[in-house]
Design a protein around this motif. Structure first.
Motif, mmCIF file in Angstrom:
data_model
loop_
_atom_site.group_PDB
_atom_site.id
_atom_site.type_symbol
_atom_site.label_atom_id
_atom_site.label_comp_id
_atom_site.label_asym_id
_atom_site.label_seq_id
_atom_site.Cartn_x
_atom_site.Cartn_y
_atom_site.Cartn_z
ATOM 1 N N THR A 143 46.051 33.148 33.851
ATOM 2 C CA THR A 143 45.371 34.360 34.050
ATOM 3 C C THR A 143 46.120 35.125 35.195
ATOM 4 O O THR A 143 45.685 36.471 35.330
ATOM 5 C CB THR A 143 44.145 33.808 34.430
ATOM 6 N N VAL A 144 46.873 34.451 36.146
ATOM 7 C CA VAL A 144 47.417 35.322 37.175
ATOM 8 C C VAL A 144 48.685 35.280 37.015
ATOM 9 O O VAL A 144 49.306 34.451 36.905
ATOM 10 C CB VAL A 144 46.817 34.492 38.693
ATOM 11 N N LYS A 145 49.182 36.650 37.094
ATOM 12 C CA LYS A 145 50.695 36.864 37.041
ATOM 13 C C LYS A 145 51.706 36.035 37.919
ATOM 14 O O LYS A 145 52.565 35.487 37.271
ATOM 15 C CB LYS A 145 51.197 38.362 37.011
ATOM 16 N N LYS A 146 51.431 35.922 39.147
ATOM 17 C CA LYS A 146 52.274 35.185 39.975
ATOM 18 C C LYS A 146 51.821 33.760 40.254
ATOM 19 O O LYS A 146 52.576 32.977 41.061
ATOM 20 C CB LYS A 146 52.300 36.020 41.276
ATOM 21 N N ALA A 147 50.997 33.326 39.408
ATOM 22 C CA ALA A 147 50.425 31.995 39.797
ATOM 23 C C ALA A 147 51.398 30.983 39.253
ATOM 24 O O ALA A 147 52.432 31.325 38.414
ATOM 25 C CB ALA A 147 49.129 31.490 38.898
ATOM 26 N N VAL A 178 55.891 24.405 37.251
ATOM 27 C CA VAL A 178 55.991 25.788 36.222
ATOM 28 C C VAL A 178 55.684 26.679 37.252
ATOM 29 O O VAL A 178 54.601 27.079 37.877
ATOM 30 C CB VAL A 178 54.814 25.534 35.188
ATOM 31 N N ILE A 179 56.774 27.754 37.536
ATOM 32 C CA ILE A 179 56.492 28.692 38.318
ATOM 33 C C ILE A 179 56.704 30.018 37.810
ATOM 34 O O ILE A 179 56.493 30.318 36.479
ATOM 35 C CB ILE A 179 57.806 28.769 39.481
ATOM 36 N N TYR A 180 56.379 31.157 38.575
ATOM 37 C CA TYR A 180 55.977 32.467 38.103
ATOM 38 C C TYR A 180 56.826 33.094 37.080
ATOM 39 O O TYR A 180 56.315 33.890 36.256
ATOM 40 C CB TYR A 180 55.415 33.390 39.037
#
Length: 210
Positions: free
Chosen positions: A162-166, A102-104
């Protein structure tokens, strides 16, 4: 039919220059990724109950830096895979990776994160200790499932939401030394068993988005 990787495949990532590396990548590695795509799209379709399409990385947006890795991805969309949870087979100079990813770019990351947190205990039990997790598909490093102490997995899953680029990836790394000695039969056994073991993570996405 895919027969395996050799040292010349991995050595592609030592070649300097975007054009020079891409030429050898297209010549040596891309035909093998195409073979893997044709071979495992059907198997993943059967496992998931959804028609899977394969997408071989083209690296088309690169203008200066040569790619450090390459892959074939599988997703239930003919046009693309980055916005969906998907599967990957690919390689860096140091190893082959087999991922559920599951990528950003995936817009449903928050929902997937919540669903995984609710089921984190079963995930901990289902995923083999030899599997690895990564928060970034662009980096070769990963941490083994066994080494994720205390709330380590919960932290990775929470970060996805919670982190946009996670990002969040789970699967298997095969070191170059081992990968170059494996037979076609050994690859088929490993890929098939890995995808079967990763499928519950994919099914969790299907349930959360239905």
């Amino acid at each position: 039919m895919f027969k395996g990787f050799n040292n010349r495949d991995f050595d592609v990532f030592k070649i300097d220059g975007l054009q020079e590396r891409m030429e050898k990548l297209i010549e040596r590695i891309r035909p093998k990724l195409e073979d893997l795509g044709k071979e495992y799209a059907g198997e993943l379709s059967a496992l998931s109950g959804t028609e899977m399409h394969y997408h071989v990385a083209k690296h088309a947006r690169r203008t200066v830096n040569p790619p450090k890795d390459t892959w074939v991805a599988f997703a239930p969309n003919k046009r693309g895979y980055k916005m969906l949870p998907h599967f990957q087979i690919g390689l860096f100079e140091s190893h082959v990776f087999i991922w559920y990813a599951v990528i950003y770019e995936a817009p449903m990351k928050v929902e997937i994160s919540k669903k995984m947190l609710k089921n984190v205990m079963s995930i901990k039990q289902q995923i083999p200790d030899t599997f690895v997790w990564s928060p970034d598909h662009m980096k070769p490093e990963a941490v083994s499932h066994k080494e994720l102490k205390d709330n380590g997995l919960e932290d990775l899953i929470s970060r996805l939401g919670t982190v946009k680029k996670a990002e969040l990836l789970c699967g298997v790394h095969v070191a170059r030394e081992k990968a170059t000695s494996m037979t076609a039969e050994e690859w088929h056994s490993l890929l098939s068993s890995t995808f079967r073991q990763l499928m519950p993570l994919y099914e969790m996405h299907i349930v959360s988005s239905s």
